[in-house]
Design an enzyme around this catalytic site. Structure first.
Site, short mmCIF file in Angstrom:
data_model
loop_
_atom_site.label_atom_id
_atom_site.label_comp_id
_atom_site.label_asym_id
_atom_site.label_seq_id
_atom_site.Cartn_x
_atom_site.Cartn_y
_atom_site.Cartn_z
N THR A 136 -3.69 8.44 3.37
CA THR A 136 -5.07 7.75 3.34
C THR A 136 -5.94 8.98 2.61
N PRO A 138 -9.96 9.91 0.56
CA PRO A 138 -11.51 9.54 0.90
C PRO A 138 -11.89 8.31 0.18
N GLY A 141 -8.50 3.61 2.03
CA GLY A 141 -6.97 3.87 2.74
C GLY A 141 -5.95 2.51 2.32
N CYS A 242 7.61 3.82 5.51
CA CYS A 242 7.23 4.56 6.69
C CYS A 242 6.22 3.82 7.44
N ASP A 340 -15.94 -7.13 30.21
CA ASP A 340 -16.78 -7.96 30.39
C ASP A 340 -16.61 -8.43 31.80
N GLY A 343 -18.09 -6.73 34.79
CA GLY A 343 -19.59 -6.33 34.74
C GLY A 343 -19.93 -4.80 34.16
N GLU A 367 -3.07 1.93 9.95
CA GLU A 367 -1.52 1.27 9.51
C GLU A 367 -1.85 -0.05 8.79
N GLY A 368 -2.86 -0.05 8.15
CA GLY A 368 -3.22 -1.42 7.63
C GLY A 368 -4.22 -2.30 8.22
P1 TGC Z 1 3.15 -3.39 -3.56
O1 TGC Z 1 3.47 -3.86 -4.87
O2 TGC Z 1 3.08 -4.48 -2.36
O3 TGC Z 1 4.42 -2.64 -2.99
C1 TGC Z 1 4.92 -1.54 -3.79
C2 TGC Z 1 6.44 -1.26 -3.41
O4 TGC Z 1 6.54 -1.22 -1.90
C3 TGC Z 1 7.55 -2.05 -1.40
N1 TGC Z 1 6.60 -2.21 -0.15
C4 TGC Z 1 7.07 -1.74 1.26
N2 TGC Z 1 8.47 -1.33 1.34
C5 TGC Z 1 8.37 -1.38 2.83
N3 TGC Z 1 7.76 -1.63 3.88
C6 TGC Z 1 6.38 -2.00 3.41
N4 TGC Z 1 5.60 -2.12 4.37
C7 TGC Z 1 6.05 -2.44 2.02
N5 TGC Z 1 5.16 -2.90 1.52
C8 TGC Z 1 5.38 -2.71 0.11
C9 TGC Z 1 7.16 -3.18 -2.31
O5 TGC Z 1 8.30 -4.10 -2.30
C10 TGC Z 1 7.46 -2.60 -3.59
O6 TGC Z 1 8.63 -2.12 -3.84
P2 TGC Z 1 9.18 -2.04 -5.34
O7 TGC Z 1 10.63 -1.54 -4.95
O8 TGC Z 1 9.30 -3.42 -5.81
O9 TGC Z 1 8.22 -1.00 -6.21
O10 TGC Z 1 2.07 -2.40 -3.44
P3 TGC Z 1 0.63 -2.51 -3.69
O11 TGC Z 1 -0.01 -1.31 -4.13
O12 TGC Z 1 0.24 -3.89 -4.05
O13 TGC Z 1 0.19 -2.55 -2.01
C11 TGC Z 1 0.43 -3.49 -1.32
C12 TGC Z 1 -0.32 -3.09 0.34
C13 TGC Z 1 -1.87 -3.40 -0.01
C14 TGC Z 1 0.20 -4.00 1.10
C15 TGC Z 1 -0.38 -1.98 0.66
O14 TGC Z 1 -1.00 -0.85 -0.18
C16 TGC Z 1 -0.74 -1.38 1.98
O15 TGC Z 1 0.10 -1.81 2.93
N6 TGC Z 1 -2.02 -1.27 2.23
C17 TGC Z 1 -2.43 -0.56 3.55
C18 TGC Z 1 -2.39 0.92 3.65
C19 TGC Z 1 -2.07 1.37 5.14
O16 TGC Z 1 -1.60 0.76 5.74
N7 TGC Z 1 -2.29 2.87 5.32
C20 TGC Z 1 -1.75 3.27 6.50
C21 TGC Z 1 -1.92 5.04 6.34
S1 TGC Z 1 -0.99 5.76 7.70
C22 TGC Z 1 -1.95 5.39 8.98
O17 TGC Z 1 -2.50 4.71 9.21
C23 TGC Z 1 -1.37 6.31 10.19
S2 TGC Z 1 -2.05 5.72 11.64
C24 TGC Z 1 -1.35 6.72 12.85
C25 TGC Z 1 -1.44 6.44 14.09
O18 TGC Z 1 -0.58 5.74 14.80
O19 TGC Z 1 -1.94 7.40 14.63
P1 FAD Z 2 -10.82 0.69 3.31
O1 FAD Z 2 -9.71 0.59 2.67
O2 FAD Z 2 -12.09 1.39 2.34
O3 FAD Z 2 -11.28 -0.71 3.63
C1 FAD Z 2 -12.80 -1.08 4.08
C2 FAD Z 2 -12.71 -2.56 4.33
O4 FAD Z 2 -12.26 -3.22 3.21
C3 FAD Z 2 -11.89 -2.98 5.34
O5 FAD Z 2 -12.42 -3.78 6.39
C4 FAD Z 2 -10.70 -3.63 4.73
O6 FAD Z 2 -10.09 -4.64 5.48
C5 FAD Z 2 -11.25 -4.31 3.48
N1 FAD Z 2 -10.47 -4.51 2.68
C6 FAD Z 2 -9.67 -3.74 1.97
N2 FAD Z 2 -9.14 -4.11 0.78
C7 FAD Z 2 -9.44 -5.69 1.00
C8 FAD Z 2 -9.31 -6.56 -0.08
N3 FAD Z 2 -8.21 -6.85 -0.93
N4 FAD Z 2 -9.72 -8.05 0.35
C9 FAD Z 2 -10.50 -7.96 1.48
N5 FAD Z 2 -10.95 -7.07 2.21
C10 FAD Z 2 -10.51 -5.81 1.87
N6 FAD Z 2 -3.97 7.27 7.46
C11 FAD Z 2 -3.07 8.47 7.35
O7 FAD Z 2 -2.52 8.37 6.25
N7 FAD Z 2 -2.36 8.99 8.16
C12 FAD Z 2 -2.79 9.21 9.54
O8 FAD Z 2 -2.25 9.71 10.38
C13 FAD Z 2 -3.88 8.37 9.85
N8 FAD Z 2 -4.64 8.40 11.18
C14 FAD Z 2 -5.57 7.59 11.40
C15 FAD Z 2 -6.38 7.70 12.59
C16 FAD Z 2 -7.32 7.17 12.84
C17 FAD Z 2 -8.39 7.34 14.16
C18 FAD Z 2 -8.02 6.15 11.81
C19 FAD Z 2 -9.17 5.56 12.16
C20 FAD Z 2 -7.51 6.11 10.70
C21 FAD Z 2 -6.33 6.71 10.28
N9 FAD Z 2 -5.67 6.65 9.03
C22 FAD Z 2 -4.61 7.45 8.85
C23 FAD Z 2 -6.58 6.08 8.03
C24 FAD Z 2 -6.03 4.59 8.08
O9 FAD Z 2 -4.93 4.06 7.73
C25 FAD Z 2 -6.96 3.75 7.20
O10 FAD Z 2 -8.71 4.00 7.82
C26 FAD Z 2 -6.88 2.61 6.75
O11 FAD Z 2 -5.73 2.40 5.98
C27 FAD Z 2 -8.08 1.81 6.16
O12 FAD Z 2 -8.77 2.76 4.91
P2 FAD Z 2 -10.30 2.93 5.00
O13 FAD Z 2 -10.47 3.36 6.31
O14 FAD Z 2 -10.30 3.85 3.86
O15 FAD Z 2 -10.88 1.63 4.69
#
Ligand code: TGC
Ligand code: FAD
Length: 387
Positions: A136, A138, A141, A242, A340, A343, A367-368
């Site tokens: 992620t 700034p 994400g 991942c 809730d 109370g 994680e999305g």
């Molecule tokens: P897109 O065209 O959909 O995909 C690009 C390539 O990636 C493949 N793919 C995946 N493969 C495995 N697992 C998945 N979940 C996959 N999603 C997509 C896809 O098949 C493609 O492959 P190829 O071979 O054709 O190139 O990519 P896009 O840029 O259109 O993005 C789609 C979208 C919005 C779904 C993706 O960007 C997304 O998932 N966004 C959310 C980002 C997110 O979840 N960030 C999390 C950061 S880490 C975190 O939050 C840790 S919290 C940790 C804790 O528990 O404390």
């Molecule tokens: P944005 O992406 O800016 O989203 C803002 C709003 O827009 C959201 O409501 C979203 O749903 C909405 N939105 C986005 N796209 C669309 C669309 N196409 N249509 C309609 N609405 C949309 N990240 C890491 O990489 N590693 C970590 O270890 C990690 N740990 C975290 C721990 C905590 C406690 C938190 C809170 C977050 C962590 N994250 C980590 C980041 C996390 O993955 C992001 O916060 C998350 O992916 C959303 O990104 P953002 O906060 O920038 O929000």
């Protein structure tokens, strides 16, 4: 007879193997004996209970599905049950395990060189070394494809510039897996603590996941060797792959948080006498508990089947999205309902629902976000990306 205490309304227990039950019960004991006595205080003080990490490693909770490098070689249902029990304690504990196992050990195991695997995996399994995952940025994400962090080749080195934010474990990590854009697309780099040009800063003032460390990462002409790059990780699909691992664990973990909230509210409702009888005798209260059990039960069988699909090697990432979306939404709603029903006491961390509800506000975003998962499922149904 259904077991309404846990709840296990549909004999979920009977659908597990002896080994799976044993893993769950071992982690449950650890959570009851070691985590629950300290977790409310940690949450209140904003302290990650790091002293528990070595014990978690001793139970084999890091990288548990790997069969090598000192890992336990469990199946994915057992892995899910570990996550469920940890999150029954606190989302911060599950977060730590998700990042260590799913976001750091998994990519090293899958795309790392033999040297990288030997160097990092056994020590990470023992939690002697801690990892973090930097995706992620700034600028937003949800759209990691728009990555601004760059890595430029310079002789045998790479020079990385950029920033990552909201990174779990960032300030305590020995190694950060940093995803950066190169001229050939996204690549993953193992940036070690102390590398010149690499710094971290803790994010403060969080009202969620207070028993977990969240940080910013800064890369300012940070130079790492080619041997620090994951050699076979090519393209955005790798960090997204991942995420699939970690999202799978979250879908299970959320059930644990919901179970804890349900249990606490139910025992309160049976004791709390209002208008001459326990509130558990009121129709509206019973409907609210019935709703909780309905949704927890559906969530349990959703992830059980997901785990069986994962073990069979046929799980699709859109199925993980549906489970993460459904189960985290379920847990957040259950936590708010439980809060809730308690109370005024429900706003105190003496009861767990407010802590879980606040944590789940992060879990539903990281994680999305919920919207992103809905759109991933929508793309699968309609065949068009609408992000
Ligand atoms: P897109 O065209 O959909 O995909 C690009 C390539 O990636 C493949 N793919 C995946 N493969 C495995 N697992 C998945 N979940 C996959 N999603 C997509 C896809 O098949 C493609 O492959 P190829 O071979 O054709 O190139 O990519 P896009 O840029 O259109 O993005 C789609 C979208 C919005 C779904 C993706 O960007 C997304 O998932 N966004 C959310 C980002 C997110 O979840 N960030 C999390 C950061 S880490 C975190 O939050 C840790 S919290 C940790 C804790 O528990 O404390
Ligand atoms: P944005 O992406 O800016 O989203 C803002 C709003 O827009 C959201 O409501 C979203 O749903 C909405 N939105 C986005 N796209 C669309 C669309 N196409 N249509 C309609 N609405 C949309 N990240 C890491 O990489 N590693 C970590 O270890 C990690 N740990 C975290 C721990 C905590 C406690 C938190 C809170 C977050 C962590 N994250 C980590 C980041 C996390 O993955 C992001 O916060 C998350 O992916 C959303 O990104 P953002 O906060 O920038 O929000």
């Amino acid at each position: 007879m259904p077991d309404i205490e846990k709840p296990d309304f549909y004999a979920f227990d009977a659908a597990l193997s002896d080994d799976e039950r044993q893993v769950r019960d071992t982690v449950a004991r650890f959570v009851d004996d070691r985590a629950l006595p300290v977790i409310a205080d940690c949450f209140e003080k904003g302290r990650f209970p790091r002293e528990l990490v070595t014990e978690m490693a001793g139970l084999g909770l890091f990288g548990p599905t790997f069969k090598d490098y000192g890992c336990a070689g469990l199946n994915n249902v057992a892995y899910g049950l570990i996550m469920q029990e940890l999150e029954r304690g606190d989302s911060g504990l599950r977060s730590f395990a998700s990042v260590q196992s799913g976001l750091c050990m998994y990519p090293i195991h899958r795309w790392g060189s033999d040297e990288q695997k030997e160097r990092w995996l056994p020590s990470m399994a023992r939690a002697e070394l801690i990892g973090c995952f930097g995706l992620t940025e700034p600028g937003g994400g949800s759209d990691p494809g728009n990555m601004k962090t760059t890595a430029r080749r310079d002789g045998g080195d790479w020079v990385i510039n950029g920033a990552k934010t909201w990174i779990t474990n960032g300030t305590i990590a020995d190694v950060a897996l940093v995803w950066a854009m190169t001229e050939h697309g996204v690549r993953g780099f193992l940036v070690e603590k102390g590398t010149v040009g690499f710094s971290t800063r803790e994010i403060e003032h969080k009202f969620s996941l207070r028993a977990s460390i969240t940080s910013e990462l800064f890369l300012d002409d940070c130079r790492v060797s080619e041997s620090n790059r994951l050699p076979t990780a090519e393209g955005l699909a790798c960090p997204l792959g991942c995420l699939t691992q970690a999202r799978y664990g979250i879908a299970w973990g959320a059930i644990g948080a919901a179970m804890a909230c349900y249990q606490e509210a139910l025992s309160f409702a049976k004791e709390r006498v209002l208008f001459g009888e326990p509130i558990a005798r009121k129709q509206v209260v019973q409907i609210r508990f019935a709703e909780m059990v309905r949704r927890i039960t559906a969530a349990q069988f959703l992830v059980l089947q997901l785990g069986r699909l994962k073990d069979a090697g046929v799980m699709h990432h859109a199925q993980v999205s549906l489970a993460k979306w459904n189960n985290v939404r379920m847990a957040l709603d259950v936590a708010r309902e439980a809060r809730d029903l308690l109370g005024a006491g429900g706003v105190s961390v003496e009861f767990c629902p407010i802590r879980h509800a606040l944590n789940l506000e992060s879990v539903i975003t990281y994680e999305g976000t919920e919207t992103i998962h809905q759109l991933i499922v929508g793309r699968e149904i309609c065949g068009e990306a609408a992000f």
